[in-house]
Every structure is written in structure tokens, then in C-alpha cells.
Enzyme design. Structure first.
Site, PDB file in Angstrom:
ATOM      1  N   ASN A   9       0.877  -1.173   0.000  1.00 29.72           N
ATOM      2  CA  ASN A   9       0.000   0.000   0.000  1.00 29.72           C
ATOM      3  C   ASN A   9       0.913   1.222   0.000  1.00 29.72           C
ATOM      4  O   ASN A   9       1.534   1.541   1.007  1.00 29.72           O
ATOM      5  CB  ASN A   9      -0.880  -0.025   1.262  1.00 29.72           C
ATOM      6  CG  ASN A   9      -1.685   1.256   1.429  1.00 29.72           C
ATOM      7  OD1 ASN A   9      -1.813   2.049   0.498  1.00 29.72           O
ATOM      8  ND2 ASN A   9      -2.233   1.456   2.620  1.00 29.72           N
ATOM      9  N   LYS A  11       0.113   4.295  -0.274  1.00 30.26           N
ATOM     10  CA  LYS A  11      -0.515   5.491   0.306  1.00 30.26           C
ATOM     11  C   LYS A  11      -0.263   6.697  -0.622  1.00 30.26           C
ATOM     12  O   LYS A  11      -0.247   6.538  -1.834  1.00 30.26           O
ATOM     13  CB  LYS A  11       0.001   5.738   1.723  1.00 30.26           C
ATOM     14  CG  LYS A  11      -0.038   4.464   2.578  1.00 30.26           C
ATOM     15  CD  LYS A  11       0.183   4.705   4.021  1.00 30.26           C
ATOM     16  CE  LYS A  11       0.280   3.368   4.722  1.00 30.26           C
ATOM     17  NZ  LYS A  11       0.155   3.441   6.143  1.00 30.26           N
ATOM     18  N   HIS A  95      -9.469   0.770   4.998  1.00 30.01           N
ATOM     19  CA  HIS A  95      -8.140   0.955   5.614  1.00 30.01           C
ATOM     20  C   HIS A  95      -8.286   1.876   6.828  1.00 30.01           C
ATOM     21  O   HIS A  95      -9.092   2.815   6.805  1.00 30.01           O
ATOM     22  CB  HIS A  95      -7.172   1.542   4.585  1.00 30.01           C
ATOM     23  CG  HIS A  95      -5.765   1.561   5.100  1.00 30.01           C
ATOM     24  ND1 HIS A  95      -5.293   2.557   5.924  1.00 30.01           N
ATOM     25  CD2 HIS A  95      -4.739   0.674   4.941  1.00 30.01           C
ATOM     26  CE1 HIS A  95      -4.021   2.295   6.237  1.00 30.01           C
ATOM     27  NE2 HIS A  95      -3.663   1.156   5.652  1.00 30.01           N
ATOM     28  N   GLU A  97      -6.669   4.311   7.856  1.00 24.97           N
ATOM     29  CA  GLU A  97      -6.544   5.758   7.578  1.00 24.97           C
ATOM     30  C   GLU A  97      -7.832   6.303   6.978  1.00 24.97           C
ATOM     31  O   GLU A  97      -8.190   7.456   7.208  1.00 24.97           O
ATOM     32  CB  GLU A  97      -5.319   6.012   6.676  1.00 24.97           C
ATOM     33  CG  GLU A  97      -4.040   5.868   7.497  1.00 24.97           C
ATOM     34  CD  GLU A  97      -2.827   5.379   6.735  1.00 24.97           C
ATOM     35  OE1 GLU A  97      -2.784   5.502   5.502  1.00 24.97           O
ATOM     36  OE2 GLU A  97      -1.907   4.854   7.390  1.00 24.97           O
ATOM     37  N   GLU A 165      -5.161  -5.334  10.564  1.00 23.03           N
ATOM     38  CA  GLU A 165      -4.090  -4.367  10.783  1.00 23.03           C
ATOM     39  C   GLU A 165      -4.337  -3.617  12.093  1.00 23.03           C
ATOM     40  O   GLU A 165      -5.141  -2.675  12.128  1.00 23.03           O
ATOM     41  CB  GLU A 165      -4.062  -3.344   9.651  1.00 23.03           C
ATOM     42  CG  GLU A 165      -3.873  -3.949   8.286  1.00 23.03           C
ATOM     43  CD  GLU A 165      -3.385  -2.902   7.296  1.00 23.03           C
ATOM     44  OE1 GLU A 165      -2.247  -3.007   6.852  1.00 23.03           O
ATOM     45  OE2 GLU A 165      -4.155  -1.972   6.999  1.00 23.03           O
ATOM     46  N   GLY A 171       2.642   1.951  10.528  1.00 24.21           N
ATOM     47  CA  GLY A 171       3.571   3.068  10.343  1.00 24.21           C
ATOM     48  C   GLY A 171       4.296   3.480  11.610  1.00 24.21           C
ATOM     49  O   GLY A 171       4.921   4.536  11.653  1.00 24.21           O
ATOM     50  N   SER A 209       3.648  -2.461  10.100  1.00 23.09           N
ATOM     51  CA  SER A 209       5.111  -2.461  10.203  1.00 23.09           C
ATOM     52  C   SER A 209       5.745  -3.803   9.829  1.00 23.09           C
ATOM     53  O   SER A 209       6.716  -4.231  10.439  1.00 23.09           O
ATOM     54  CB  SER A 209       5.549  -2.013  11.600  1.00 23.09           C
ATOM     55  OG  SER A 209       5.114  -0.685  11.840  1.00 23.09           O
TER      56      SER A 209
HETATM   57  C1  PEP Z   1      -0.604  -0.099   5.794  1.00 26.80           C
HETATM   58  O1  PEP Z   1      -0.541   0.962   5.225  1.00 26.80           O
HETATM   59  O2  PEP Z   1      -1.594  -0.805   5.619  1.00 26.80           O
HETATM   60  C2  PEP Z   1       0.497  -0.516   6.667  1.00 26.80           C
HETATM   61  C3  PEP Z   1       0.411  -1.652   7.287  1.00 26.80           C
HETATM   62  O3  PEP Z   1       1.582   0.353   6.783  1.00 26.80           O
HETATM   63  P1  PEP Z   1       3.019   0.009   7.445  1.00 26.80           P
HETATM   64  O4  PEP Z   1       3.481  -1.293   6.863  1.00 26.80           O
HETATM   65  O5  PEP Z   1       3.897   1.144   7.069  1.00 26.80           O
HETATM   66  O6  PEP Z   1       2.811  -0.107   8.922  1.00 26.80           O
END
Ligand code: PEP
Length: 249
Positions: A9, A11, A95, A97, A165, A171, A209
């Protein structure tokens, strides 16, 4: 047997020159990649077609979100119909976000999943608890609510993939331990069973992460069927390492 996925992803990241160097570096190594897992990238919306052109055809390209409508007066939205016309393979829906920065509700997420499925897009349905919810011992109830509301009145479909997640791990550099993630994935699978989904054949991805140095431990867990990766998917070298791990899982 469940399909293993490794999805990036991006973003709101990656310039045109980043995309060029990513595609060139990836193309060199991609021919030697075992092709067992389904790997893909979700770039910014305006780069979808460009990535479809530049990436190998067996690497999926998909959207980071989509509208619950197919067309009409919805300024700024992304039509599942247009995504399908552009040969996009999947869309993320819900997601964290989108939920927490843009106030997307379970009801909207449910409508988006329904609309995306009418256009044959694979839906990567994202769920996850926030830190306060985990600390208050509410992880399971939060996830159950997200799953039951998000999948309300939706027939079991092989086009639905779940991405668990934990919001506190996205992040932040904090990954759930494989044990913690496995326990939650097993719970998610039990809820899918309860609502009549073919839980044993539904892929459940972990996100938060994930990096080349922690991916193997996560993929060894019996209920973790791949990853949804933000930061570590931006560099071709790291994304390739993640895809290798998924293909060897
Ligand atoms: C994500 O954007 O879904 C995500 C898991 O980001 P990151 O791997 O940077 O934590």
C-alpha cells in the site's frame, strides 16, 4: 489451501521518478521470482494505469479505496466500474486511515464492498483495533463489530480477503508479535465461520510495520496468509524480499 498474498500500500507516496526506478529494479529480479503467492501494489489513484503499464502482468495493481457508487455526482471519488475497466485486480476497503482520518463508517464500508464485488474486484477488507481498544481488552469485540457490519448481507465470496491491521502497529515500527497476531487471526477466522463464510479458505493478511526482517516469523503462523505492507513496499529491494518470503511461505 489458502492463497497467500503480499500487497503493498503506497498510500500518498512515490513520485514519477520513484515509480520508474522501482519498476526497473523490480523487472530485473521479477523473472526469477517463484510465482505462488499473489503479489500486488496499490499506488495513488492517478498512477494506477501507469503502474499497470510498467509492472509485470503477473503482479497485481489495485486501488487504495473505492466509492460505494458506480458513477454519478461524487466529486473526487473512485468508481469500481472505472477500476475494473482499467484492469485493476483489487481494491482496499476500510483501511484504518480511511476510517480514522476520513470518518469512513462500517455502513459505508459495507456498501463499498458490495459495489466492488459487482465489478469483480477482489476486496481487501481492512479491520483493526486502536491502541486504547486493545489496552481496554476490547480487541475482539471491536473486530467482531467491524466484520459483522462490514460483511452484512454479503454472500461468502472468494473475492473477499481480510487484512487484519492493528492501528497501533501501522507506520509506527511496532509490530504485533507473531503469537499476538496468530491469536487475533484465529479469532477473526472464528468470526468469519460464525457469519457463514468459508473461513478455512478465506485468506487473512496481517498488516502493521511488516518488513523483510520480521515477515518470515509472521508468515509461519498458521492463520496468517500474507501481508499488507505500507512503508516497506516503497523500495523495490524490500518489496522483492517480502514477495520472496510470501512465495516460500
Ligand atoms: C498499511 O498501510 O496498511 C500498513 C500496514 O503500513 P506500514 O506497513 O507502514 O505499517
Amino acid at each position: 489451501m489458502r492463497t497467500i498474498y503480499m500487497l503493498g500500500n503506497w498510500k500518498m507516496n512515490q513520485s514519477l521518478s520513484d515509480i520508474n526506478s522501482f519498476s526497473e529494479e523490480l523487472a530485473v529480479a521479477w523473472t526469477n521470482m517463484p510465482k505462488i503467492a499473489q503479489c500486488g501494489i496499490a499506488p495513488q489513484a492517478m498512477h494506477l494505469s501507469l503502474l499497470r503499464e510498467k509492472l509485470p502482468t503477473d503482479l497485481m495493481v489495485g486501488a487504495q479505496t473505492c466509492s460505494e457508487h458506480l458513477s454519478g455526482a461524487f466529486t473526487g471519488e473512485l468508481s469500481p466500474e472505472a477500476l475494473s475497466e482499467l484492469n485493476m485486480s483489487f481494491t482496499l476497503v476500510g483501511h484504518s486511515e480511511r476510517r480514522h482520518l476520513y470518518g469512513e463508517t462500517d455502513g459505508q464500508i459495507n456498501a463499498k464492498i458490495k459495489t466492488a464485488l459487482t465489478k469483480n474486484l477482489r476486496v481487501i477488507f481492512c479491520i483493526g483495533e486502536q491502541l486504547e481498544e486493545r489496552e481496554a481488552g476490547n480487541t475482539e469485540s471491536v473486530l467482531k463489530t467491524q466484520i459483522t457490519n462490514g460483511l452484512k448481507d454479503i454472500k461468502p465470496s472468494t473475492h473477499i480477503v481480510i487484512a487484519y491491521e492493528p492501528v497501533w502497529a501501522i507506520g509506527t515500527g511496532k509490530t504485533a508479535t507473531p503469537e499476538m497476531a496468530q491469536e487475533t487471526h484465529a479469532y477473526v477466522r472464528s468470526v468469519l465461520k460464525e457469519i457463514g463464510f468459508d473461513a478455512d479458505s478465506t485468506s487473512i493478511l496481517y498488516g502493521g510495520s511488516v518488513k523483510p526482517d520480521n515477515v518470515e516469523g509472521l508468515l509461519k503462523c498458521k492463520d496468517i496468509d500474507g501481508g499488507l505492507v505500507g512503508g516497506a513496499s516503497l523500495k523495490a529491494k524490500d518489496f522483492l524480499a517480502l514477495c520472496y518470503a510470501a512465495n516460500n511461505a
